[in-house]
Design a protein around this motif. Structure first.
Motif, PDB file in Angstrom:
ATOM      1  N   ALA A  13      -2.759 -14.951 -10.041  1.00 11.05           N
ATOM      2  CA  ALA A  13      -2.796 -13.572 -10.612  1.00 11.05           C
ATOM      3  C   ALA A  13      -1.547 -12.937 -10.940  1.00 11.05           C
ATOM      4  O   ALA A  13      -1.452 -12.201 -11.812  1.00 11.05           O
ATOM      5  CB  ALA A  13      -3.732 -12.568  -9.462  1.00 11.05           C
ATOM      6  N   LEU A  14      -0.455 -13.378  -9.984  1.00  5.55           N
ATOM      7  CA  LEU A  14       0.746 -12.577 -10.298  1.00  5.55           C
ATOM      8  C   LEU A  14       1.583 -13.331 -11.533  1.00  5.55           C
ATOM      9  O   LEU A  14       2.026 -12.635 -12.308  1.00  5.55           O
ATOM     10  CB  LEU A  14       1.540 -12.947  -9.060  1.00  5.55           C
ATOM     11  CG  LEU A  14       1.268 -12.182  -8.074  1.00  5.55           C
ATOM     12  CD1 LEU A  14       2.238 -12.509  -6.645  1.00  5.55           C
ATOM     13  CD2 LEU A  14       1.851 -10.546  -8.258  1.00  5.55           C
ATOM     14  N   GLN A  15       1.205 -14.381 -11.985  1.00 10.61           N
ATOM     15  CA  GLN A  15       1.417 -15.077 -13.201  1.00 10.61           C
ATOM     16  C   GLN A  15       0.752 -14.331 -14.436  1.00 10.61           C
ATOM     17  O   GLN A  15       1.812 -14.308 -15.496  1.00 10.61           O
ATOM     18  CB  GLN A  15       1.004 -16.598 -13.139  1.00 10.61           C
ATOM     19  CG  GLN A  15       2.077 -17.387 -12.291  1.00 10.61           C
ATOM     20  CD  GLN A  15       1.504 -18.911 -12.067  1.00 10.61           C
ATOM     21  OE1 GLN A  15       0.452 -19.204 -12.555  1.00 10.61           O
ATOM     22  NE2 GLN A  15       2.456 -19.647 -11.517  1.00 10.61           N
ATOM     23  N   LYS A  16      -0.249 -13.716 -14.304  1.00 11.53           N
ATOM     24  CA  LYS A  16      -0.872 -13.133 -15.349  1.00 11.53           C
ATOM     25  C   LYS A  16      -0.269 -11.633 -15.364  1.00 11.53           C
ATOM     26  O   LYS A  16      -0.312 -11.255 -16.425  1.00 11.53           O
ATOM     27  CB  LYS A  16      -2.340 -12.906 -15.089  1.00 11.53           C
ATOM     28  CG  LYS A  16      -3.111 -14.404 -15.429  1.00 11.53           C
ATOM     29  CD  LYS A  16      -4.588 -14.087 -15.074  1.00 11.53           C
ATOM     30  CE  LYS A  16      -5.295 -15.249 -15.051  1.00 11.53           C
ATOM     31  NZ  LYS A  16      -6.552 -15.595 -14.685  1.00 11.53           N
ATOM     32  N   ASN A  17       0.058 -11.025 -14.225  1.00  8.62           N
ATOM     33  CA  ASN A  17       0.577  -9.567 -14.183  1.00  8.62           C
ATOM     34  C   ASN A  17       1.340  -9.424 -12.927  1.00  8.62           C
ATOM     35  O   ASN A  17       0.731  -9.464 -11.727  1.00  8.62           O
ATOM     36  CB  ASN A  17      -0.874  -8.651 -14.016  1.00  8.62           C
ATOM     37  CG  ASN A  17      -0.350  -7.287 -14.085  1.00  8.62           C
ATOM     38  OD1 ASN A  17       0.774  -6.857 -14.119  1.00  8.62           O
ATOM     39  ND2 ASN A  17      -1.255  -6.268 -13.806  1.00  8.62           N
ATOM     40  N   GLN A  18       2.670  -9.604 -12.984  1.00  8.89           N
ATOM     41  CA  GLN A  18       3.520  -9.491 -11.955  1.00  8.89           C
ATOM     42  C   GLN A  18       3.413  -8.156 -11.213  1.00  8.89           C
ATOM     43  O   GLN A  18       3.910  -8.078 -10.166  1.00  8.89           O
ATOM     44  CB  GLN A  18       4.884  -9.390 -12.675  1.00  8.89           C
ATOM     45  CG  GLN A  18       5.619 -10.988 -12.747  1.00  8.89           C
ATOM     46  CD  GLN A  18       5.722 -11.654 -11.557  1.00  8.89           C
ATOM     47  OE1 GLN A  18       6.116 -11.219 -10.624  1.00  8.89           O
ATOM     48  NE2 GLN A  18       5.056 -12.886 -11.410  1.00  8.89           N
ATOM     49  N   ASN A  19       2.690  -7.094 -11.832  1.00  6.56           N
ATOM     50  CA  ASN A  19       2.516  -5.742 -11.444  1.00  6.56           C
ATOM     51  C   ASN A  19       1.357  -5.573 -10.450  1.00  6.56           C
ATOM     52  O   ASN A  19       0.852  -4.398  -9.955  1.00  6.56           O
ATOM     53  CB  ASN A  19       2.724  -4.694 -12.263  1.00  6.56           C
ATOM     54  CG  ASN A  19       4.018  -4.646 -12.902  1.00  6.56           C
ATOM     55  OD1 ASN A  19       5.030  -4.499 -12.022  1.00  6.56           O
ATOM     56  ND2 ASN A  19       4.087  -4.576 -14.002  1.00  6.56           N
ATOM     57  N   ASP A  20       0.434  -6.975 -10.246  1.00  8.78           N
ATOM     58  CA  ASP A  20      -0.416  -6.803  -9.497  1.00  8.78           C
ATOM     59  C   ASP A  20      -0.402  -6.507  -8.153  1.00  8.78           C
ATOM     60  O   ASP A  20      -0.148  -7.618  -7.111  1.00  8.78           O
ATOM     61  CB  ASP A  20      -1.415  -7.874  -9.720  1.00  8.78           C
ATOM     62  CG  ASP A  20      -2.827  -8.069  -9.264  1.00  8.78           C
ATOM     63  OD1 ASP A  20      -2.752  -7.420  -8.250  1.00  8.78           O
ATOM     64  OD2 ASP A  20      -3.748  -8.873  -9.476  1.00  8.78           O
ATOM     65  N   LEU A  21       0.055  -5.509  -7.466  1.00 11.95           N
ATOM     66  CA  LEU A  21      -0.050  -5.103  -6.094  1.00 11.95           C
ATOM     67  C   LEU A  21      -0.786  -5.637  -5.211  1.00 11.95           C
ATOM     68  O   LEU A  21      -0.452  -6.022  -4.157  1.00 11.95           O
ATOM     69  CB  LEU A  21       0.370  -3.679  -6.064  1.00 11.95           C
ATOM     70  CG  LEU A  21       1.610  -3.064  -6.852  1.00 11.95           C
ATOM     71  CD1 LEU A  21       1.812  -1.864  -6.352  1.00 11.95           C
ATOM     72  CD2 LEU A  21       3.008  -4.058  -6.515  1.00 11.95           C
ATOM     73  N   GLU A  22      -2.075  -5.741  -5.507  1.00 15.05           N
ATOM     74  CA  GLU A  22      -3.205  -6.129  -4.436  1.00 15.05           C
ATOM     75  C   GLU A  22      -3.048  -7.779  -4.515  1.00 15.05           C
ATOM     76  O   GLU A  22      -2.931  -8.199  -3.196  1.00 15.05           O
ATOM     77  CB  GLU A  22      -4.659  -5.806  -5.039  1.00 15.05           C
ATOM     78  CG  GLU A  22      -4.712  -4.640  -4.960  1.00 15.05           C
ATOM     79  CD  GLU A  22      -6.278  -4.213  -5.481  1.00 15.05           C
ATOM     80  OE1 GLU A  22      -7.260  -5.115  -5.335  1.00 15.05           O
ATOM     81  OE2 GLU A  22      -6.699  -3.131  -5.840  1.00 15.05           O
ATOM     82  N   ALA A  23      -2.618  -8.545  -5.435  1.00 13.48           N
ATOM     83  CA  ALA A  23      -2.285  -9.914  -5.521  1.00 13.48           C
ATOM     84  C   ALA A  23      -1.055 -10.065  -4.605  1.00 13.48           C
ATOM     85  O   ALA A  23      -1.120 -10.900  -3.774  1.00 13.48           O
ATOM     86  CB  ALA A  23      -2.343 -10.618  -6.721  1.00 13.48           C
ATOM     87  N   ARG A  24      -0.007  -9.167  -4.673  1.00 14.66           N
ATOM     88  CA  ARG A  24       1.161  -9.499  -4.230  1.00 14.66           C
ATOM     89  C   ARG A  24       1.030  -9.225  -2.533  1.00 14.66           C
ATOM     90  O   ARG A  24       1.467  -9.858  -1.693  1.00 14.66           O
ATOM     91  CB  ARG A  24       2.338  -8.486  -4.549  1.00 14.66           C
ATOM     92  CG  ARG A  24       3.672  -8.815  -3.947  1.00 14.66           C
ATOM     93  CD  ARG A  24       4.766  -8.593  -4.980  1.00 14.66           C
ATOM     94  NE  ARG A  24       4.610  -8.992  -6.351  1.00 14.66           N
ATOM     95  CZ  ARG A  24       5.260  -9.914  -6.884  1.00 14.66           C
ATOM     96  NH1 ARG A  24       5.705 -10.975  -6.211  1.00 14.66           N
ATOM     97  NH2 ARG A  24       5.332 -10.282  -8.205  1.00 14.66           N
ATOM     98  N   VAL A  25       0.230  -8.192  -2.265  1.00 14.32           N
ATOM     99  CA  VAL A  25       0.117  -7.943  -0.817  1.00 14.32           C
ATOM    100  C   VAL A  25      -0.883  -9.437  -0.052  1.00 14.32           C
ATOM    101  O   VAL A  25      -0.582  -9.778   0.898  1.00 14.32           O
ATOM    102  CB  VAL A  25      -0.935  -6.777  -0.674  1.00 14.32           C
ATOM    103  CG1 VAL A  25      -1.639  -6.570   0.752  1.00 14.32           C
ATOM    104  CG2 VAL A  25      -0.108  -5.398  -0.988  1.00 14.32           C
ATOM    105  N   ARG A  26      -1.800  -9.704  -0.942  1.00 17.34           N
ATOM    106  CA  ARG A  26      -2.471 -10.868  -0.392  1.00 17.34           C
ATOM    107  C   ARG A  26      -1.698 -12.079  -0.257  1.00 17.34           C
ATOM    108  O   ARG A  26      -1.644 -12.819   0.713  1.00 17.34           O
ATOM    109  CB  ARG A  26      -3.677 -11.178  -1.407  1.00 17.34           C
ATOM    110  CG  ARG A  26      -4.711 -10.334  -1.332  1.00 17.34           C
ATOM    111  CD  ARG A  26      -6.011 -10.898  -2.053  1.00 17.34           C
ATOM    112  NE  ARG A  26      -5.864 -11.369  -3.241  1.00 17.34           N
ATOM    113  CZ  ARG A  26      -5.710 -10.513  -4.483  1.00 17.34           C
ATOM    114  NH1 ARG A  26      -5.981  -9.384  -4.452  1.00 17.34           N
ATOM    115  NH2 ARG A  26      -5.464 -11.311  -5.469  1.00 17.34           N
ATOM    116  N   ARG A  27      -0.912 -12.127  -1.218  1.00 17.27           N
ATOM    117  CA  ARG A  27       0.041 -13.582  -1.066  1.00 17.27           C
ATOM    118  C   ARG A  27       1.034 -13.319  -0.049  1.00 17.27           C
ATOM    119  O   ARG A  27       1.373 -14.193   0.789  1.00 17.27           O
ATOM    120  CB  ARG A  27       0.802 -13.742  -2.410  1.00 17.27           C
ATOM    121  CG  ARG A  27       1.835 -14.972  -2.372  1.00 17.27           C
ATOM    122  CD  ARG A  27       2.070 -15.544  -3.909  1.00 17.27           C
ATOM    123  NE  ARG A  27       3.339 -14.930  -4.047  1.00 17.27           N
ATOM    124  CZ  ARG A  27       3.996 -15.082  -5.164  1.00 17.27           C
ATOM    125  NH1 ARG A  27       3.664 -16.098  -5.933  1.00 17.27           N
ATOM    126  NH2 ARG A  27       5.364 -14.261  -5.401  1.00 17.27           N
TER     127      ARG A  27
END
Length: 170
Positions: A13-27
């Motif tokens: 998800a972050l490779q598609k959108n570095q600003n995806d904060l939900e994905a960053r929190v999960r990771r």
């Protein structure tokens, strides 16, 4: 295995959108649980740059502690407490770090704060007892270990041996 799947999904998800904060929190949370502390620190840093939260500081502080960066861990736990002064576990973990670094007076102050917020945690009392013991306040150590036992501390043999050691020094 669960954390690895979350990391993989969130990374995609972050490779598609570095600003995806939900994905960053999960990771970041999965990385911390999986012991991937460098990844967790990197992700929590990005999150903190965008929106500082007590939880992100607390978790990054844990990751720093896991890699031995105690000063950075203490700074992050202090920042977490600056946002939310009722985080008993932040005081507890900061107390543990102070104790590991040889400053048991600061550790006791943090354990006192943790106990003031959450009086039913046996580990808080056990750890404060350890710091009292190291400072030579054996009666306070015994009192805390007895309180830990009353709260359900499961390592009864450990408590028994610590109390005996304190009594032998009195």
């Amino acid at each position: 295995a669960k954390e690895a799947a979350i990391i993989k999904e969130a990374t995609a998800a972050l490779q598609k959108n570095q600003n995806d904060l939900e994905a960053r929190v999960r990771r970041s949370d999965a990385a911390l649980k999986a012991g991937k502390n460098d990844m967790a620190i990197e992700d929590y840093t990005v999150l903190l740059d965008k929106a500082p939260t007590a939880g992100a500081y607390f978790n990054r502080g844990q990751a720093y502690a896991h890699i031995g960066e105690h000063d950075k861990a203490i700074a992050d736990l202090t920042s977490a407490l600056g946002i939310d002064a009722n985080l008993a576990y932040a005081y507890y973990f900061r107390g543990n770090l102070h104790s590991q670094m040889g400053d048991d007076k600061k550790a006791i102050a943090d354990y006192d704060s943790a106990i003031g917020i959450l009086r039913t945690n046996d580990f808080f009392f056990f750890s404060r007892g350890e710091s009292y013991f190291k400072l030579g306040d054996y009666q306070s150590a015994i009192n805390d270990w007895k309180k830990a036992k009353a709260l359900g501390f499961v390592q009864k043999d450990l408590l028994k041996s610590r109390i005996a050691a304190a009594k032998a020094k009195m």
